[in-house]
Design a protein around this motif. Structure first.
Motif, PDB file in Angstrom:
ATOM      1  N   THR A  36     111.087  59.274  42.542  1.00  0.00           N
ATOM      2  CA  THR A  36     109.913  58.487  42.894  1.00  0.00           C
ATOM      3  C   THR A  36     110.356  57.128  43.415  1.00  0.00           C
ATOM      4  OG1 THR A  36     109.643  57.412  40.727  1.00  0.00           O
ATOM      5  CG2 THR A  36     108.676  59.618  41.010  1.00  0.00           C
ATOM      6  N   GLN A  39     111.640  54.992  40.632  1.00  0.00           N
ATOM      7  CA  GLN A  39     112.974  55.414  40.216  1.00  0.00           C
ATOM      8  C   GLN A  39     114.037  54.972  41.210  1.00  0.00           C
ATOM      9  OE1 GLN A  39     112.089  59.593  39.811  1.00  0.00           O
ATOM     10  NE2 GLN A  39     111.881  59.454  37.593  1.00  0.00           N
ATOM     11  N   GLN A  68     109.141  57.705  33.688  1.00  0.00           N
ATOM     12  CA  GLN A  68     109.917  57.806  34.923  1.00  0.00           C
ATOM     13  C   GLN A  68     111.230  57.035  34.826  1.00  0.00           C
ATOM     14  OE1 GLN A  68     107.887  57.215  38.622  1.00  0.00           O
ATOM     15  NE2 GLN A  68     106.549  58.968  38.276  1.00  0.00           N
TER      16      GLN A  68
END
Length: 468
Positions: A36, A39, A68
């Motif tokens: 993501t 991330q 996450q």
């Protein structure tokens, strides 16, 4: 001097609907690659020697953000929770106040959680070059060398050289195409990335000079912060009273100490579907496809499929985005106006702007498979070792069927263990809980039936995630 990364994760990303939604905005989505955007931002810091990052996000996204970060090996990072959105200047002020709380005065590396940066090594080099300037009391912003006359970004006008950077001679608002072309041709302008580096104390001093009400409200909000696991909670009433203003308007455009360090790599704030198309690249026909796409005679089109086949025939210059519960079809010249669709959904009382069919919780997630007047079917996926709250419902009964894994179920005073193909019935008003005691994900089909099926029909008695 220590560098404390401040990752701002409070954006809404309405122009990237239907993927980005209020309860699952773009920073928590993967657009380029598998990770993501949050991330990627966190992992980018591995190229630098920094303290553990401080994440600032909305309270309703706290479990999503923490999970996450955990998935990419960042355990226990502090997450500062904003009870309401008040833009970037107050968010950074909260982080600065926390950073100096123990008598330190670190450098703050302020990053948006939703930016694409092509080369992490070049990013790290630019930050290292900026350290001496920031230690000397400058506000270092990172300017992106423009590659085209972009009208969707703000610009920074470069002045005389100063150390590893240049004095900022001015900030320019988003220009029209002719002005943008002139900026790029001159070679004296950069795109404004919105990332910067400065001392924590300098930020607070400069913010107090120009926006004292923001600093006062943030000091009140941080007077007695409450630690809740890895989450830091502040006083809601004090922060609600804080003015809402961006860091650009509150500090960067007013300070006399702004310096720009060039960042010569591919960059995008992924602020629209056209920006994503530019960032991820296109094929020979100018198309950018992701997911199950079949195209014949399509040109200049971005298409993304999340759950089914999307077929394109004889279309040009479109954006087509499919999710389980919505499909966007727009001409690429109108992608900046997607937020108008979101506003229309809000005004008509629909829910597709709020969340996806897949809804994430700290214990896992569920997919709303079917819904009628008096029934709802969900597919629950419970993480290994996770447990839903001990709860009961006043208006609905539930049937659970285990389709994968092992479930430990509390029903009233009894506890039973169910394996695949076994089921249990939870009557209205029965205290119950569902837990995954195994080492693999637990999948359960939940059939709800009753007069009211809303998520607010939950009375929690115990909850390991602090929601009771």
């Amino acid at each position: 001097m220590a560098i404390v990364p401040i990752i701002l994760a409070g954006g809404a990303g309405t122009r990237l609907w239907p993927l980005s939604r209020q309860l699952y905005p773009k920073q928590f989505l993967s657009f380029i690659g598998e990770r993501t955007m949050l991330q990627d931002t966190a992992r980018r810091l591995e190229k630098l020697e920094t303290a553990s990052p401080l994440l600032v996000c909305n309270d309703e996204h706290r479990f999503l953000a923490a999970e996450q970060l955990r998935q990419v090996g960042i355990e226990g990072a502090l997450v500062l929770l904003e009870p309401v959105a008040r833009n970037t200047a107050p968010a950074i002020a909260l982080a600065a106040l926390h950073a100096i709380g123990n008598g330190a005065d670190p450098l703050l590396l302020v990053l948006a959680s939703d930016h694409f940066i092509a080369d992490a090594d070049i990013f790290a080099e630019a930050v290292i070059q900026a350290v001496d300037l920031a230690e000397a009391g400058k506000f270092v912003t990172f300017g992106i060398t423009p590659t085209r006359p972009e009208t969707g970004y703000g610009y920074i006008r470069r002045g005389p050289r100063h150390g590893a950077g240049f004095v900022v001679d001015g900030f320019e608002e988003k220009p029209d195409s002719d002005i943008a072309s002139a900026y790029v041709s001159s070679g004296a302008y950069y795109w404004n990335s919105g990332m910067f580096l400065c001392k924590a104390s300098r930020y607070l001093d400069e913010l107090e000079r120009h926006e004292p009400a923001i600093v006062a409200a943030c000091r009140d909000a941080m007077a007695s912060p409450r630690k809740d696991g890895q989450f830091l909670r502040i006083d809601e009433a004090a922060f609600v009273a804080c003015p809402s203003k961006s860091v650009d308007y509150a500090v960067m455009e007013k300070t006399a100490d702004a310096v720009v360090v060039p960042l010569r790599t591919g960059w995008s704030d992924i602020g629209s579907w056209s920006a994503l198309r530019e960032a991820e690249g296109t094929d020979e026909q100018g198309n950018a496809f992701r997911g199950d796409i079949v195209a014949v005679s399509a040109r200049g089109t971005l298409a993304r499929s999340e759950s089914r086949l999307v077929a394109l025939l004889g279309v040009d210059d479109l954006v087509v985005v499919e999710t389980k519960d919505a499909v966007l079809i727009a001409h690429k010249s109108r992608v900046q106006d997607v937020r108008e669709i979101v506003e229309e959904l809000k005004e008509t009382g629909r829910q597709e702007h709020l969340t996806h069919r897949d809804v994430y919780r700290p214990w896992g997630h569920y997919d709303s498979v079917d819904c009628g007047d008096r029934h709802q079917v969900k597919r629950l996926t419970v993480k290994p070792g996770a447990k839903l709250s001990v709860q009961m419902h006043r208006h609905r009964a539930e049937h659970w069927v285990v389709v994968r894994g092992t479930a430990r179920v509390r029903k009233g005073d009894a506890t039973v263990v169910l394996t695949e193909n076994q089921s249990i019935y939870i009557p209205v008003g029965e205290i119950h809980a569902l837990e995954n005691p195994g080492e693999t994900p637990l999948e359960v089909i939940e059939v709800q039936s009753g007069s009211y099926l809303g998520e607010d029909d939950i009375v929690r008695f115990e909850d390991r995630y602090g929601r009771s």
